[in-house]
Design a protein around this motif. Sequence first.
Motif, PDB file in Angstrom:
ATOM      1  N   SER A 154      64.896  58.905  77.062  1.00 60.63           N
ATOM      2  CA  SER A 154      64.589  57.463  76.986  1.00 60.63           C
ATOM      3  C   SER A 154      65.800  56.705  76.455  1.00 60.63           C
ATOM      4  O   SER A 154      65.885  56.370  75.267  1.00 60.63           O
ATOM      5  CB  SER A 154      63.372  57.237  76.070  1.00 60.63           C
ATOM      6  OG  SER A 154      62.259  57.954  76.544  1.00 60.63           O
ATOM      7  N   PHE A 155      66.747  56.422  77.357  1.00 58.58           N
ATOM      8  CA  PHE A 155      67.995  55.771  76.944  1.00 58.58           C
ATOM      9  C   PHE A 155      67.971  54.254  77.128  1.00 58.58           C
ATOM     10  O   PHE A 155      68.873  53.564  76.639  1.00 58.58           O
ATOM     11  CB  PHE A 155      69.178  56.355  77.725  1.00 58.58           C
ATOM     12  CG  PHE A 155      69.295  57.844  77.595  1.00 58.58           C
ATOM     13  CD1 PHE A 155      69.529  58.433  76.360  1.00 58.58           C
ATOM     14  CD2 PHE A 155      69.160  58.667  78.704  1.00 58.58           C
ATOM     15  CE1 PHE A 155      69.632  59.805  76.243  1.00 58.58           C
ATOM     16  CE2 PHE A 155      69.273  60.036  78.589  1.00 58.58           C
ATOM     17  CZ  PHE A 155      69.507  60.617  77.357  1.00 58.58           C
ATOM     18  N   ALA A 156      66.982  53.747  77.839  1.00 52.47           N
ATOM     19  CA  ALA A 156      66.830  52.295  78.057  1.00 52.47           C
ATOM     20  C   ALA A 156      68.096  51.665  78.620  1.00 52.47           C
ATOM     21  O   ALA A 156      68.437  50.513  78.315  1.00 52.47           O
ATOM     22  CB  ALA A 156      66.438  51.608  76.747  1.00 52.47           C
TER      23      ALA A 156
ATOM     24  N   GLN B 261      71.035  52.263  77.878  1.00 46.49           N
ATOM     25  CA  GLN B 261      72.089  52.140  76.879  1.00 46.49           C
ATOM     26  C   GLN B 261      72.973  53.393  76.875  1.00 46.49           C
ATOM     27  O   GLN B 261      72.844  54.264  77.724  1.00 46.49           O
ATOM     28  CB  GLN B 261      71.464  51.918  75.500  1.00 46.49           C
ATOM     29  CG  GLN B 261      70.579  50.680  75.408  1.00 46.49           C
ATOM     30  CD  GLN B 261      71.363  49.398  75.633  1.00 46.49           C
ATOM     31  OE1 GLN B 261      72.461  49.232  75.102  1.00 46.49           O
ATOM     32  NE2 GLN B 261      70.814  48.496  76.444  1.00 46.49           N
TER      33      GLN B 261
ATOM     34  N   SER C 229      69.020  50.995  69.458  1.00 47.21           N
ATOM     35  CA  SER C 229      69.534  50.975  70.833  1.00 47.21           C
ATOM     36  C   SER C 229      68.501  51.438  71.853  1.00 47.21           C
ATOM     37  O   SER C 229      68.367  50.847  72.924  1.00 47.21           O
ATOM     38  CB  SER C 229      70.782  51.859  70.945  1.00 47.21           C
ATOM     39  OG  SER C 229      71.821  51.342  70.154  1.00 47.21           O
ATOM     40  N   SER C 230      67.792  52.500  71.546  1.00 44.50           N
ATOM     41  CA  SER C 230      66.801  53.051  72.469  1.00 44.50           C
ATOM     42  C   SER C 230      65.888  53.996  71.708  1.00 44.50           C
ATOM     43  O   SER C 230      66.141  54.333  70.536  1.00 44.50           O
ATOM     44  CB  SER C 230      67.483  53.804  73.617  1.00 44.50           C
ATOM     45  OG  SER C 230      68.191  54.932  73.122  1.00 44.50           O
TER      46      SER C 230
ATOM     47  N   TYR D 227      65.565  57.091  72.318  1.00 46.73           N
ATOM     48  CA  TYR D 227      66.325  58.323  72.079  1.00 46.73           C
ATOM     49  C   TYR D 227      67.084  58.248  70.764  1.00 46.73           C
ATOM     50  O   TYR D 227      66.989  59.164  69.922  1.00 46.73           O
ATOM     51  CB  TYR D 227      67.315  58.579  73.217  1.00 46.73           C
ATOM     52  CG  TYR D 227      68.224  59.762  72.951  1.00 46.73           C
ATOM     53  CD1 TYR D 227      67.846  61.047  73.314  1.00 46.73           C
ATOM     54  CD2 TYR D 227      69.452  59.589  72.300  1.00 46.73           C
ATOM     55  CE1 TYR D 227      68.658  62.137  73.050  1.00 46.73           C
ATOM     56  CE2 TYR D 227      70.273  60.672  72.020  1.00 46.73           C
ATOM     57  CZ  TYR D 227      69.870  61.943  72.397  1.00 46.73           C
ATOM     58  OH  TYR D 227      70.678  63.027  72.112  1.00 46.73           O
ATOM     59  N   TRP D 228      67.828  57.163  70.575  1.00 44.64           N
ATOM     60  CA  TRP D 228      68.646  57.055  69.376  1.00 44.64           C
ATOM     61  C   TRP D 228      67.802  56.844  68.123  1.00 44.64           C
ATOM     62  O   TRP D 228      68.167  57.286  67.036  1.00 44.64           O
ATOM     63  CB  TRP D 228      69.683  55.949  69.539  1.00 44.64           C
ATOM     64  CG  TRP D 228      70.761  56.336  70.510  1.00 44.64           C
ATOM     65  CD1 TRP D 228      70.971  55.816  71.750  1.00 44.64           C
ATOM     66  CD2 TRP D 228      71.743  57.357  70.329  1.00 44.64           C
ATOM     67  NE1 TRP D 228      72.033  56.442  72.365  1.00 44.64           N
ATOM     68  CE2 TRP D 228      72.528  57.399  71.509  1.00 44.64           C
ATOM     69  CE3 TRP D 228      72.043  58.237  69.300  1.00 44.64           C
ATOM     70  CZ2 TRP D 228      73.588  58.289  71.667  1.00 44.64           C
ATOM     71  CZ3 TRP D 228      73.107  59.117  69.455  1.00 44.64           C
ATOM     72  CH2 TRP D 228      73.861  59.134  70.631  1.00 44.64           C
ATOM     73  N   SER D 229      66.664  56.205  68.269  1.00 44.02           N
ATOM     74  CA  SER D 229      65.755  56.070  67.119  1.00 44.02           C
ATOM     75  C   SER D 229      65.278  57.435  66.649  1.00 44.02           C
ATOM     76  O   SER D 229      65.280  57.738  65.451  1.00 44.02           O
ATOM     77  CB  SER D 229      64.551  55.198  67.498  1.00 44.02           C
ATOM     78  OG  SER D 229      64.941  53.873  67.751  1.00 44.02           O
TER      79      SER D 229
ATOM     80  N   GLU E  16      74.573  56.971  76.312  1.00 46.03           N
ATOM     81  CA  GLU E  16      73.927  58.276  76.322  1.00 46.03           C
ATOM     82  C   GLU E  16      74.695  59.265  75.434  1.00 46.03           C
ATOM     83  O   GLU E  16      75.896  59.072  75.177  1.00 46.03           O
ATOM     84  CB  GLU E  16      73.829  58.810  77.756  1.00 46.03           C
ATOM     85  CG  GLU E  16      72.971  57.928  78.657  1.00 46.03           C
ATOM     86  CD  GLU E  16      72.715  58.558  80.021  1.00 46.03           C
ATOM     87  OE1 GLU E  16      73.017  59.764  80.180  1.00 46.03           O
ATOM     88  OE2 GLU E  16      72.213  57.846  80.907  1.00 46.03           O
TER      89      GLU E  16
END
Length: 214
Positions: free
Chosen positions: A63-65, A67, A142-143, A145-147, A69
């Motif tokens: 889930s990168f939205a 943004q 950011s997304s 994934y990053w969260s 990677e």
Amino acid sequence: MTTEVKHTFEPNVAAQSHGGHDHDDHDHHDYAGDTIFGFWIYILSDCLLFGTLFAVFAVFSNSFAGQIEPTELFNLTFVAGETSLLLQSSFTFGMAMLKANKENMKGMLKWLSITFALGLSFLVMELYELWHFSNEGATFHSSAYWSSFYALVATHGLHVFAGLIWMIVLFVHFKRDGFSEDNKTRLACLSLFWHFLDVIWICVFSVVYLMGVL
């Protein structure tokens, strides 16, 4: 008459005193065993915490939205350096425990100091990495994934920080009280905690970083 009473009385006092001492030792060993058992319960609860964070990360792993990677940022050489520091700290902690079992204060403090230095170096590298990612645009917001990435890695980092604070407290305790039974129990609990963090980081390295560059 007085002498006979005295000789009759003294063995009874000695027996009572000896029995009381044995009772105190038994109570203390029970307390140490209960403490370590209770700490294992805590470790299991921490396993649930990290298991949840790993599960959340797995759900949002793609889930990168739109943004940035992980393949654009992850540096396996850098992370391998972090991992090496933590693995070495696990070894040095083991050496500290061996010295503690022999009640070698100088050796124990030396190896524990090396463990502290390695753990602190790992934490500094991890903070630099997170700072670098944020500057490159991969922030907590950011997304998904990053969260989930920051939640997992930062939680591990907080545990390492807690372990370092615990080591400082133990330095004070050992300097003040020496190899008391309480201090030995505290050191054993910290050893369990530190090796547990090592295992968790290996999972982070494998699941987050290695899979992130594939």
